[in-house]
Design an enzyme around this catalytic site. Sequence first.
Site, mmCIF file in Angstrom:
data_model
loop_
_atom_site.group_PDB
_atom_site.id
_atom_site.type_symbol
_atom_site.label_atom_id
_atom_site.label_comp_id
_atom_site.label_asym_id
_atom_site.label_seq_id
_atom_site.Cartn_x
_atom_site.Cartn_y
_atom_site.Cartn_z
ATOM 1 N N ASN A 115 5.540 6.682 -13.106
ATOM 2 C CA ASN A 115 6.257 7.948 -13.233
ATOM 3 C C ASN A 115 7.743 7.656 -13.456
ATOM 4 O OD1 ASN A 115 3.920 9.506 -12.649
ATOM 5 N ND2 ASN A 115 4.203 9.108 -10.470
ATOM 6 N N VAL B 158 10.746 8.404 -6.170
ATOM 7 C CA VAL B 158 11.558 7.292 -5.645
ATOM 8 C C VAL B 158 12.239 6.590 -6.823
ATOM 9 C CG1 VAL B 158 11.542 5.156 -4.326
ATOM 10 C CG2 VAL B 158 9.949 7.000 -3.716
ATOM 11 N N HIS C 268 8.574 1.508 -10.050
ATOM 12 C CA HIS C 268 7.331 1.108 -9.389
ATOM 13 C C HIS C 268 6.143 1.457 -10.255
ATOM 14 C CE1 HIS C 268 8.462 5.156 -8.024
ATOM 15 N NE2 HIS C 268 7.183 5.426 -7.952
ATOM 16 N N HIS D 47 2.161 2.293 -10.003
ATOM 17 C CA HIS D 47 1.040 2.638 -9.128
ATOM 18 C C HIS D 47 -0.218 1.960 -9.672
ATOM 19 C CE1 HIS D 47 2.916 6.313 -7.144
ATOM 20 N NE2 HIS D 47 3.670 6.246 -8.231
ATOM 21 N N ARG E 1 0.841 -1.207 0.000
ATOM 22 C CA ARG E 1 0.000 0.000 0.000
ATOM 23 C C ARG E 1 0.877 1.258 0.000
ATOM 24 N NH1 ARG E 1 -5.563 -0.736 -0.867
ATOM 25 N NH2 ARG E 1 -5.994 -2.891 -0.319
ATOM 26 N N ASP E 2 0.473 2.237 -0.810
ATOM 27 C CA ASP E 2 1.170 3.530 -0.827
ATOM 28 C C ASP E 2 0.931 4.241 0.513
ATOM 29 O OD1 ASP E 2 2.184 5.586 -3.339
ATOM 30 O OD2 ASP E 2 1.599 6.487 -1.427
ATOM 31 N N ILE E 3 1.965 4.871 1.027
ATOM 32 C CA ILE E 3 1.878 5.549 2.327
ATOM 33 C C ILE E 3 0.992 6.795 2.249
ATOM 34 C CG2 ILE E 3 3.843 7.149 2.133
ATOM 35 C CD1 ILE E 3 4.725 6.133 4.919
HETATM 36 P P1 DGP Z 1 6.571 8.492 -7.450
HETATM 37 O O1 DGP Z 1 6.305 9.967 -7.422
HETATM 38 O O2 DGP Z 1 5.947 7.843 -8.630
HETATM 39 O O3 DGP Z 1 8.046 8.183 -7.288
HETATM 40 O O4 DGP Z 1 5.785 7.872 -6.190
HETATM 41 C C1 DGP Z 1 6.388 7.446 -5.014
HETATM 42 C C2 DGP Z 1 5.304 6.954 -4.107
HETATM 43 O O5 DGP Z 1 5.897 6.281 -3.022
HETATM 44 C C3 DGP Z 1 4.429 8.049 -3.497
HETATM 45 O O6 DGP Z 1 3.078 7.855 -3.928
HETATM 46 C C4 DGP Z 1 4.529 7.851 -1.989
HETATM 47 C C5 DGP Z 1 5.133 6.481 -1.865
HETATM 48 N N1 DGP Z 1 6.030 6.321 -0.733
HETATM 49 C C6 DGP Z 1 7.108 7.085 -0.438
HETATM 50 N N2 DGP Z 1 7.697 6.639 0.669
HETATM 51 C C7 DGP Z 1 6.999 5.538 1.069
HETATM 52 C C8 DGP Z 1 7.148 4.620 2.153
HETATM 53 O O7 DGP Z 1 8.043 4.717 2.994
HETATM 54 N N3 DGP Z 1 6.216 3.637 2.247
HETATM 55 C C9 DGP Z 1 5.210 3.492 1.337
HETATM 56 N N4 DGP Z 1 4.355 2.490 1.510
HETATM 57 N N5 DGP Z 1 5.054 4.333 0.296
HETATM 58 C C10 DGP Z 1 5.939 5.339 0.173
#
Ligand code: DGP
Length: 125
Positions: free
Chosen positions: A96, A105, A109, A111, A34-36
């Site tokens: 992205n 990041v 990945h 989404h 799950r996204d944070i």
């Molecule tokens: P992007 O902009 O596409 O690189 O999206 C990175 C996503 O990663 C963003 O939607 C928030 C998520 N994210 C960042 N840090 C963490 C984390 O520590 N845990 C989780 N579950 N998601 C994270």
Amino acid sequence: MSYVYDTDNIFARILRGEIPNTTVLETDHTLAFRDISPQAPDHVLVIPKGAYVCFDHFASDATDAEIVDFTRTAGEICRLLGVAPSDGDGYRLIANSGRNGVQDVPHYHLHILAGRPLGRMVQPG
Ligand code: DGP
């Protein structure tokens, strides 16, 4: 093409177990969690366990086994969430990449967003 992978990025740390995550599905080559900061009722991130910076890096350098596993895992999650158009309301996939893609990041990945109408694909710049 060459990419330098930052082994300290947040998803690398999640893969090493240094940061907790809410896992949805894990396979030999892929982790989904799950996204944070969810942007929809369902917001799952699918990542390869290998060190790939972005989509084109993964597409060119990952093994066939990694690519098949990743793709099938992403599809399985859509079914697990009940959002596949065959029996649900649909979803959106986003990868992205780089500066203009606003990738935060630097570990590839995907989404998976679902659970509400998601509007037009791209907002005006
Ligand atoms: P992007 O902009 O596409 O690189 O999206 C990175 C996503 O990663 C963003 O939607 C928030 C998520 N994210 C960042 N840090 C963490 C984390 O520590 N845990 C989780 N579950 N998601 C994270």
